[in-house]
Design an enzyme around this catalytic site. Structure first.
Site, short mmCIF file in Angstrom:
data_model
loop_
_atom_site.label_atom_id
_atom_site.label_comp_id
_atom_site.label_asym_id
_atom_site.label_seq_id
_atom_site.Cartn_x
_atom_site.Cartn_y
_atom_site.Cartn_z
N HIS A 279 1.54 4.41 -3.04
CA HIS A 279 1.50 5.88 -2.95
C HIS A 279 2.62 6.50 -3.79
CE1 HIS A 279 -1.72 6.69 -0.18
NE2 HIS A 279 -1.23 5.88 0.75
N HIS B 131 0.84 -1.21 0.00
CA HIS B 131 0.00 0.00 0.00
C HIS B 131 0.87 1.26 0.00
CE1 HIS B 131 -3.21 2.78 1.33
NE2 HIS B 131 -2.29 3.26 2.15
N GLU B 132 1.92 1.27 0.80
CA GLU B 132 2.79 2.46 0.88
C GLU B 132 3.58 2.65 -0.42
OE1 GLU B 132 2.36 4.50 3.20
OE2 GLU B 132 1.11 3.19 4.42
#
Length: 443
Positions: free
Chosen positions: A314, A310-311
């Protein structure tokens, strides 16, 4: 006869004298109406326009200046004056104001300004991988990378003494999981270049952090634990993810190419910080930071991979640069509204209806891209909904979180991912990877 001639000469002399006196008096009256404080012999007027005459020697000016004033070719100031309908004389406006009063010049300004704005806008449009959402980013890739690296150096200085060494089991474990995610990103973007070896930010050796080494080594040795997390069941409630599908459809119809050049040649680094903070993030430039508090709550590799994926998503979507650009527009809009509405009301409304919804949308977009990265890395994507639901329980949720937080509630994120179309795509990729086939170009 002689007396007659003398009388005639005297009469003519009287007439000449009277005519001269009358003309001089008329000249003084007319000049004093315009310049009451200036002697009459210093100016004269013709045809309603100003024209300077010779100044008397009694004022003390040089002969050269008097000559230039009397020279007709020097008198070019007439064009800078005009007379209105009331016969009042004015200075003509000069400079930018006069230049902008010309309709032709204004048309040129409008066309040139519009061209610059259009070029600036379309020249900075980018397409996000997978979702095909087009966003406007003013921050250049080089500046974004420099900001990420500078922030990473500041973090290393701030957490000095708390950074786990590279040979620590937690550091090794996190670095191996991150390596799987980055290789999955390479396959998903169809990059022909090979990623450099994943670096670690610290080479210090500290035996004080060996307390959880046994648990971590056990997790590494078990290998497959956490890859399959029970059976999968879909709830009856369907949440809306139409915006993603519509964005993908439009992007595919237009043939938009995903912007991935900001991921080329990155020096990926991992930092594990011994802090009881349940958090992790990825800075622009490929800098991954994980806190040990996260490892305390999420034990399996699949759970940790979900958060790291998820990070990293980004960074793939350039959400940091987009957020800086959005905040600039929000600030300009607030300054305009301050002229009509109270500042406190403007700040509250912009936060509730602009900043927070935009932030939650970026989080959901990162959930989608991260899910595909996790599946391509060989981790079960069905773990992701449980991870986000557990995150919500740890942080403490309420019904107002969906409206007053930068992140959607963990329950909402879990439900959305469980029933979104991206889950089916992630499961297909996961099965292919588990069967020994690498899936490329899914982003």
């Amino acid at each position: 006869m002689a007396s007659y001639k003398r009388a005639k000469v005297a009469l003519n002399a009287f007439r000449n004298l009277s005519s001269k006196l009358a003309s001089k008096t008329l000249f003084r009256e007319s000049s004093s109406k315009i310049y009451p404080d200036v002697p009459a012999h210093t100016a004269k007027f013709s045809s309603g326009f100003y024209s300077y005459s010779c100044i008397s020697r009694r004022l003390g000016f040089s002969a050269g200046f008097r000559k230039s004033c009397c020279n007709p070719s020097f008198n070019t100031a007439k064009r800078y004056y005009y007379v209105d309908r009331y016969q009042v004389q004015h200075f003509r406006p000069r400079g930018p104001r006069r230049w902008l009063e010309n309709p032709r010049n204004m048309l040129i300004v409008v066309f040139v300004g519009s061209g610059v704005l259009i070029t600036l806008y379309f020249g900075n449009l980018e397409t996000i991988p997978y979702t095909k959402r087009t966003h406007f980013v003013l921050l250049s890739k080089a500046v974004e990378k420099q900001l990420g690296e500078a922030q990473f150096e500041q973090m290393k200085a701030a957490f000095k003494g708390k950074i786990l060494p590279a040979i620590h089991p937690d550091s090794i474990r996190v670095r191996l999981i991150a390596k799987d995610i980055i290789e999955a990103l390479q396959r998903g973007l169809k990059h022909e270049t090979v990623w450099s070896d994943l670096g670690y930010a610290s080479s210090e050796i500290d035996v004080a952090h060996e307390g959880r080494a046994h648990d971590t080594l056990m997790a590494l040795s078990e290998g497959g634990e956490g890859k399959i997390e029970g059976k999968w069941h879909k709830d009856d409630e369907l949440l809306d993810d139409k915006w993603v599908q519509q964005s993908r459809k439009k992007g595919q119809e237009k043939g938009l190419q995903s912007a991935t050049s900001h991921l080329d040649g990155l020096n990926w680094e991992v930092l594990v910080v011994n802090e009881p903070v349940v958090n992790a993030f990825c800075l622009p430039g490929g800098k991954i930071v994980v806190f040990t508090g996260l490892l305390e709550h999420f034990r399996t590799d699949a759970e940790i991979a979900t958060i790291i994926g998820h990070e990293v998503a980004h960074a793939v979507a350039r959400h940091s640069a987009e957020g800086i650009t959005k905040n600039l527009w929000f600030a300009i809009l607030q300054l305009i509204l301050y002229q009509f509405i109270m500042p406190d009301v403007v700040n509250t409304m912009s936060t509730l209806f602009l900043r927070l919804p935009f932030s939650r949308k970026m989080e959901m977009e990162a959930d989608y891209i991260g899910l595909l990265l996790v599946a391509s890395a060989g981790y079960d994507p069905r773990v992701a909904p449980k991870v986000y639901e557990k995150l919500g329980q740890i942080s403490g949720e309420s019904r107002m979180r969906d409206y007053l937080s930068t992140h959607p509630s963990g329950k909402k994120r879990a439900q959305l991912l469980a029933q979104a179309q991206v889950m089916d795509e992630a499961l297909a990729i996961y099965r292919e990877v588990r069967a020994g086939y690498g899936v490329e170009g899914f982003l």
